[in-house]
Design a protein around this motif. Structure first.
Motif, short mmCIF file in Angstrom:
data_model
loop_
_atom_site.label_atom_id
_atom_site.label_comp_id
_atom_site.label_asym_id
_atom_site.label_seq_id
_atom_site.Cartn_x
_atom_site.Cartn_y
_atom_site.Cartn_z
N PHE A 221 -66.60 10.20 39.19
CA PHE A 221 -65.78 9.82 37.87
C PHE A 221 -65.94 9.79 36.67
CE2 PHE A 221 -64.12 6.23 34.68
CZ PHE A 221 -63.90 5.99 34.89
N ILE A 222 -67.18 10.17 36.45
CA ILE A 222 -68.29 10.37 35.43
C ILE A 222 -67.95 11.97 35.12
CG2 ILE A 222 -70.19 10.28 33.05
CD1 ILE A 222 -71.06 7.75 35.09
N GLU A 223 -68.12 12.62 36.17
CA GLU A 223 -68.95 14.13 36.32
C GLU A 223 -67.29 15.15 35.86
OE1 GLU A 223 -69.11 16.73 39.30
OE2 GLU A 223 -70.99 16.65 38.34
N GLN A 224 -66.27 13.97 36.95
CA GLN A 224 -64.66 14.74 36.38
C GLN A 224 -63.83 14.25 34.84
OE1 GLN A 224 -63.41 16.99 38.41
NE2 GLN A 224 -65.65 17.68 39.21
N GLY A 225 -64.49 13.24 34.58
CA GLY A 225 -63.77 12.88 33.81
C GLY A 225 -64.21 13.92 32.64
N LEU A 226 -65.42 13.71 32.54
CA LEU A 226 -66.14 14.40 31.59
C LEU A 226 -65.96 15.97 31.78
CD1 LEU A 226 -67.50 14.74 29.01
CD2 LEU A 226 -70.20 14.72 29.77
N GLY A 227 -66.40 16.89 32.37
CA GLY A 227 -66.04 18.45 32.65
C GLY A 227 -64.69 18.52 33.08
N THR A 232 -60.73 19.89 25.52
CA THR A 232 -60.15 19.77 24.98
C THR A 232 -60.78 18.60 24.10
OG1 THR A 232 -58.51 18.75 26.91
CG2 THR A 232 -58.17 17.68 25.08
N ILE A 233 -61.90 18.03 24.21
CA ILE A 233 -62.53 17.63 22.66
C ILE A 233 -63.04 19.25 22.32
CG2 ILE A 233 -64.46 16.10 22.41
CD1 ILE A 233 -63.95 15.26 25.24
N GLY A 356 -62.85 9.78 43.44
CA GLY A 356 -63.59 8.98 41.89
C GLY A 356 -63.23 10.42 41.04
N GLY A 357 -63.15 11.42 40.90
CA GLY A 357 -62.91 12.61 40.70
C GLY A 357 -61.56 12.88 40.07
N THR A 358 -60.72 11.87 41.26
CA THR A 358 -59.01 12.14 40.81
C THR A 358 -59.26 10.81 39.57
OG1 THR A 358 -57.94 12.29 43.01
CG2 THR A 358 -56.98 11.57 41.46
N THR A 359 -59.24 9.77 39.72
CA THR A 359 -59.45 8.27 38.52
C THR A 359 -60.21 9.19 37.90
OG1 THR A 359 -60.04 7.14 41.14
CG2 THR A 359 -60.04 5.88 38.56
N GLY A 360 -61.28 9.35 37.79
CA GLY A 360 -61.96 9.67 36.67
C GLY A 360 -61.31 10.12 35.61
N SER A 361 -60.62 11.43 36.12
CA SER A 361 -59.97 12.23 35.13
C SER A 361 -58.52 11.98 34.43
CB SER A 361 -59.59 14.17 35.68
OG SER A 361 -58.47 14.22 35.25
N ARG A 362 -57.42 11.03 35.24
CA ARG A 362 -57.39 9.99 34.51
C ARG A 362 -57.15 9.10 33.85
NH1 ARG A 362 -51.61 9.35 36.24
NH2 ARG A 362 -50.88 8.22 34.54
N MET A 363 -58.31 8.07 34.11
CA MET A 363 -59.05 7.44 32.95
C MET A 363 -59.28 7.96 31.39
SD MET A 363 -58.65 3.91 32.95
CE MET A 363 -59.24 3.51 34.40
N VAL A 364 -60.03 9.26 31.78
CA VAL A 364 -60.53 9.96 30.80
C VAL A 364 -59.33 10.19 29.78
CG1 VAL A 364 -61.69 11.36 29.61
CG2 VAL A 364 -62.92 10.22 31.37
N LEU A 367 -57.44 7.20 28.01
CA LEU A 367 -58.01 6.89 27.06
C LEU A 367 -58.45 7.70 26.20
CD1 LEU A 367 -61.54 5.19 29.02
CD2 LEU A 367 -60.11 3.99 27.43
N PHE A 368 -58.21 9.36 26.24
CA PHE A 368 -58.49 10.40 25.00
C PHE A 368 -57.00 10.14 24.11
CE2 PHE A 368 -57.99 14.62 23.59
CZ PHE A 368 -59.54 15.01 22.65
N SER A 369 -55.78 9.24 24.74
CA SER A 369 -54.64 9.66 24.25
C SER A 369 -54.50 8.88 23.48
CB SER A 369 -52.77 9.29 25.28
OG SER A 369 -53.36 10.68 26.30
N ALA A 370 -55.43 7.14 24.22
CA ALA A 370 -55.63 6.31 23.33
C ALA A 370 -56.58 6.06 21.60
CB ALA A 370 -55.68 4.31 23.58
N ILE A 371 -57.76 7.21 22.75
CA ILE A 371 -58.35 7.29 21.37
C ILE A 371 -58.82 8.58 20.83
CG2 ILE A 371 -61.21 6.62 20.72
CD1 ILE A 371 -61.48 4.21 22.67
#
Length: 400
Positions: A221-227, A232-233, A356-364, A367-371
């Motif tokens: 979740f963390i690795e794919q969300g951040l990677g 974009t960041i 976990g990878g799919t969920t992390g990418s979507r969740m970030v 969140l990035f759209s909101a923040i």
């Protein structure tokens, strides 16, 4: 030799972003249609791992690896021969299916090639480090075949001739690997397919398996969300132009590769639990410092490497601390499971890693759209804390 075949899949799996970009410019497909390539890859991995992982020892680990590479090679050949978007989908289906076979077989083989927890962790760390090194190489290999002046050029398809050849070379190397599969136990060969699948599902009810799966899910979740969102960041928050933003993000994979090589050398000296807790603390420190350092960054106009702010190098460095976590958690649990049951557990690892990878990418993404600032990174401190809790719990279960 095992690393080479695994690395071929790293190149293919992590080319999806590049292929999506090329498909939009080359085939008559829009963004939505091109985005289906990710599903053809990830869903195939999850489904194939869930249904066939427990059967691979019965089929044979070496034969499974050869089949995986052959399937991937056929998918590569389809690309330049068919020259169509359906072939691109078929290629990622083949790669996803082949990777499910390959990962279960390679991880099971590590158990046969090691005789202690530390040796298991070191060998698995080296294999995963090779995977991440190939992830870095993937971008450069594909870039060498892309014509930046002509998006409609078919030159990028020629990379698949090379990848098909690499798949063939990997098959030859697998044939040279000596794996004593008799150590899996005769009971594996005698099990009916339904019984083997039932035993894999039976692993889920074990407390250690549940904690382990939760840890694996949180890590990916963390690795794919951040990677996934690091380019974009870099672009929208730190002000790097598009090309430099992508190139700077590749340092994330480099840091993971370096970290896994280094972890393989020290895990036997300090122990896996102490190593992981140090790494989790390092991750938390980096994610806490980066938003503070990014305050006041230009936000636009960074077009040369001399202008790149220090924080753009610091954020990918988190990969160095993340590096040992995934292979070490896998190694700790796999080394305590009978070899005859390892394939089923590895199947669960691959399934929940994909989820976990799919969920992390979507969740970030949400969140990035909101923040839309570096403060979004603070949200990843929560899964890090949960992962630390899962690690402590797993350590206690392992001692018992």
């Amino acid at each position: 030799m095992l690393c080479f075949g695994y690395a071929v899949f790293a190149i293919l799996l992590n080319s999806v972003g590049t292929v999506i970009l090329q498909s939009i410019g080359y085939f008559p497909v829009d963004n939505v249609g091109a985005s289906t390539l990710e599903a053809f890859k990830d869903l195939t991995i999850a489904v194939a791992s869930f249904f066939i992982a427990a059967q691979l020892p019965r089929f044979g680990l070496r034969r499974s690896m050869i089949a995986a590479l052959a399937i991937a090679g056929i998918g590569c050949l389809l690309m330049p021969i068919a020259d169509s978007f359906w072939a691109t989908r078929a290629m990622f289906f083949c790669v996803g299916f082949g990777f499910a076979l390959m990962k279960v077989s390679v991880y099971s083989s590590v158990g046969l090639l090691s005789n202690s927890t530390s040796t298991h962790a070191r060998l698995l760390g080296i294999i995963e480090a090779s995977f991440m090194a190939a992830v870095v190489a993937s971008a450069w290999i594909f870039a060498a075949f892309i014509d930046p002046a002509d998006p409609s050029s078919s030159s990028w398809l020629h990379v698949y001739w090379l990848l098909a050849i690499l798949s063939g070379i990997a098959i030859l190397l697998v044939l040279l690997v000596r794996i004593d599969e008799a150590n899996l136990g005769n009971d594996v060969q005698d099990k009916a397919p339904g019984k083997a699948f039932g035993e894999m599902l039976g692993l889920i009810v074990l407390r250690a398996t549940q904690v382990f799966i939760a840890g694996i899910f949180l890590y990916v979740f963390i690795e794919q969300g951040l990677g996934t969102w690091l380019p974009t960041i870099n672009h929208q928050v730190l002000g790097l132009d598009g090309q430099i933003a992508v190139q700077a993000a590749s340092a994330f994979a480099m840091a993971i590769s370096l970290g896994r090589f280094c972890a393989g050398m020290i895990v036997a000296r300090i122990g896996w639990f102490r190593l992981l807790m140090i790494c989790l603390a390092g991750m938390a420190v980096v994610l806490s410092v980066v938003p503070w350092l990014s305050t006041g960054q230009p936000g636009v106009g960074v077009s040369t490497w001399r202008e790149v702010p220090f924080v753009a190098y610091l954020l990918p460095a988190i990969g160095f601390f993340m590096a040992p976590i995934y292979p070490t958690l896998n190694s700790v649990v796999l080394s305590t499971v009978p070899r005859a049951k390892q394939a089923g557990l590895i199947g669960l690892i691959v399934v929940f890693s994909a989820l976990g990878g799919t969920t992390g990418s979507r969740m970030v993404a949400e969140l990035f759209s909101a923040i839309p600032s570096a403060n979004v990174l603070y949200s990843l401190l929560a899964p890090i804390a949960l992962l630390a809790g899962a690690t402590v719990w797993l350590h206690r279960l392992a001692k018992d």
